[in-house]
Structure formats: C-alpha cells, structure tokens
Enzyme design. Structure first.
Site, short mmCIF file in Angstrom:
data_model
loop_
_atom_site.label_atom_id
_atom_site.label_comp_id
_atom_site.label_asym_id
_atom_site.label_seq_id
_atom_site.Cartn_x
_atom_site.Cartn_y
_atom_site.Cartn_z
N LYS A 123 14.46 37.03 10.07
CA LYS A 123 13.80 37.50 11.38
C LYS A 123 12.70 38.37 11.19
CE LYS A 123 15.42 41.91 11.12
NZ LYS A 123 14.55 43.13 10.90
N THR B 182 12.87 42.79 16.63
CA THR B 182 11.67 42.91 15.97
C THR B 182 10.45 42.13 16.38
OG1 THR B 182 12.94 41.19 14.47
CG2 THR B 182 13.07 43.36 13.82
#
Length: 330
Positions: free
Chosen positions: A190, A247
């Site tokens: 990610k 994120t």
C-alpha cells in the site's frame, strides 16, 4: 509477559508507550545515544514524537542486552531494509524460540523477501515464532488514544489469540488473521500506492483520480499477493483496503507526502534529504518492481511509480501512459 520493542521511531515509540500504559512490562531499545539522552531528560521522543509525553513505566535502553533481558516478545519496528542486519547483530543475545512480532512494512531490496522470510532466515538457529502487526494506523493518532483497529497475522492460532490480548486496549482493537503473508504484504504494497496517490494530488488531479488509484492499486496488491501465496480476501481487510485508504488520503502519510512533492516537480533526493523519517514506499517500489518482473505479474501503477522514482520520468507523462494503455475488462 515482558515485551522488548526494537526501534524508537514514531511507531515503535507509540506502541511501546501504549503497552507500558496498559501495564505490560515494556522496554524500548533506542539505537541513538543522543536520542536516548533527550528522551530521558524530556520524557518524550523529541525527534519523532515530540508532542506526546511518555509513560514513566516505559524502560529505555541503548544497551540491547539490558533492553532484551527477560523479554518473551520482541516487537520489531525498524526500517525494513535494516531488519536483517539488526536481527543478525542481536541473534546471540535473543532467547530460543523468541516470539517475534513484526511491525516493519516493506520488502527487502536485495533478496525481494517479505519480512517473515527475513526474520526466519536471520533467526533460523533460534526457531522464532512469527506474527505481524499491520493496519490503518498513524502513530500520532494512536499516541493520542484515538480509536484504531489493526490486523495481527499469525499462522499459530493459539499464539495469535495471546498476542491479540496483549496488544489490544480500549482504543487499539486487534483482529487476528492466520494469513500472515497477506497481512504483511498489504502493509508493504500500500505504500507504493500511497506515493502514486500523492503524485496525483501533487499534479492537481481530483477525487476521481484518487479513487481510481485506490481501486486499481488494490487490484495490483491482490494480484501480486495471490501469486506469492497470500489469500486475496486478506487484501479486502484492515491491512489491505484499510491501510491503503488511510495512506492514500491522510495528510500524516509520509509516502503520500513524498508523492505530492514529486507531483509538484521536486526531485526525490531533495525530498528525502529533508526528513529523518523513512518513507518505506520508496525502497519498496524498487523491490516490488523487480519482484513483479520475476513472477510475471503485471503491475501498471507500480511500474510507473518506479520509473518516476528511479528513472526520473515526468509524472505527467506517466499518467498519460497509464491512461492510454490498451482497453480491457475490469
């Protein structure tokens, strides 16, 4: 059950402080003597978490033998590219069959190995028992006691339950998952997508582009994870979709901030020189790029992020190349 936390960055300090406040006997190993002196003098991590006072019950040590004495659980929170060398340097002072919980997120550059493999190889003579802690969690929010949920990946169901109870608090909720590989890959991959989302934001694109990046990024993460032996459904959970959304959208994301500056025309070396903190996605992008090539997995977003980071490709051209790819079904 005494726990030793290895690594005094923002995340390691936060987790160590959280455990100490819960009443768990906790020591924090601090590599830098200067930082240790400041932490003892000011009662806070002045380098990485300056706003948060530390629990007086948290023991701080620069000497690893003192920090690890009597510990049964070792929580690893060092940058992923230094994990192997750190463990090798400590191997002679660790107990047999240590319980190792990894909170480092990345894939090793030289070997292209996930953290579970790094731990297994570095501590092979000791027979470590492994778990990984990952999920949508900013250190500053956890330090403030804001509600957070994460995944704990552990193949040993009984051990996973014990660690779940150890780490859970009234504001930090832990879910177990036996697919430890999927949990750790979600946490690593990610970060690459967060850089991509930051580049999109830096270029001035809108919510449409960010949503597309998150969605197609998740598809790439799942695709690679499945080939590596992880379960696709794990990427729909906290360590996959949850951490990816955080994120790619949160202002506290170091990887997204790096991407934003790249999108605004800044050079990577100048961006990285500005901070002591580590944006794991920069090095992970390199690992994932070569890993995908070795495994024959198509990762268009990762490929373009790699070219921007390591071949100085113009971000706008990278977007044009992505948007002009051959049309296909979802």
């Amino acid at each position: 059950m005494k726990i030793a936390v290895v690594g005094a960055g923002a995340w390691g300090t936060t987790l160590a402080d959280m455990l100490a406040r819960k009443g768990v006997p906790t020591t924090l190993w601090v590599r830098e003597p200067e930082l240790l002196a400041e932490m003892k003098e000011h009662g806070r991590n002045t380098w990485f978490l300056p706003e948060h006072p530390l629990s007086p019950d948290l023991a701080l040590h620069a000497n690893p033998a003192r920090a690890f004495a009597g510990a049964k659980v070792f929580l690893l929170v060092v940058p992923s590219q230094f994990l192997r060398s750190t463990l090798m340097s400590f191997r002679d002072i660790l107990p047999k069959k240590p319980i190792v919980v990894c909170a480092s997120k990345g894939i090793e550059n030289v070997t292209l190995a996930p953290m579970s493999q790094v731990v297994a190889e570095a501590l092979e003579p000791l027979g470590p028992r492994y778990a990984v802690l990952s999920g949508p969690s900013f250190a500053h929010e956890v330090a403030q006691g804001l509600p957070t949920t994460v995944s704990l990946g552990c193949a040993d169901k009984k051990l996973g339950k014990e660690l779940q109870a150890l780490f859970s608090t009234d504001s930090f909720r832990v879910y177990t998952n036996e697919d430890f590989l999927g949990v750790e890959l979600g946490g690593a991959l990610k970060n690459v997508m967060a850089i991509a989302a930051g580049i999109s934001d830096g270029l001035g694109f809108g919510h449409d582009a960010r949503a597309a990046l998150i969605t197609r990024g998740l598809a790439e993460m799942s695709r690679l994870g499945k080939v590596m032996g992880a379960k696709a459904k794990t990427f729909m959970g906290l360590s996959g979709m949850g951490d990816l959304v955080l994120t790619c959208t949160g202002d506290l994301s170091r990887n997204r901030q790096v991407g934003m500056k790249l999108g605004q025309g800044r050079k990577l070396k100048d961006i990285l020189a500005e901070t002591k903190t580590v944006a794991e996605g920069v090095r992970t992008t390199e690992s994932v790029h070569f890993l995908a090539r070795n495994l024959g997995v198509e990762l268009p977003l990762t490929e373009q992020v790699y070219r921007i980071l390591y071949e100085d490709k113009d971000p706008s051209q990278a977007v044009r190349d992505l948007m002009s790819r051959e049309l296909k079904g979802e």
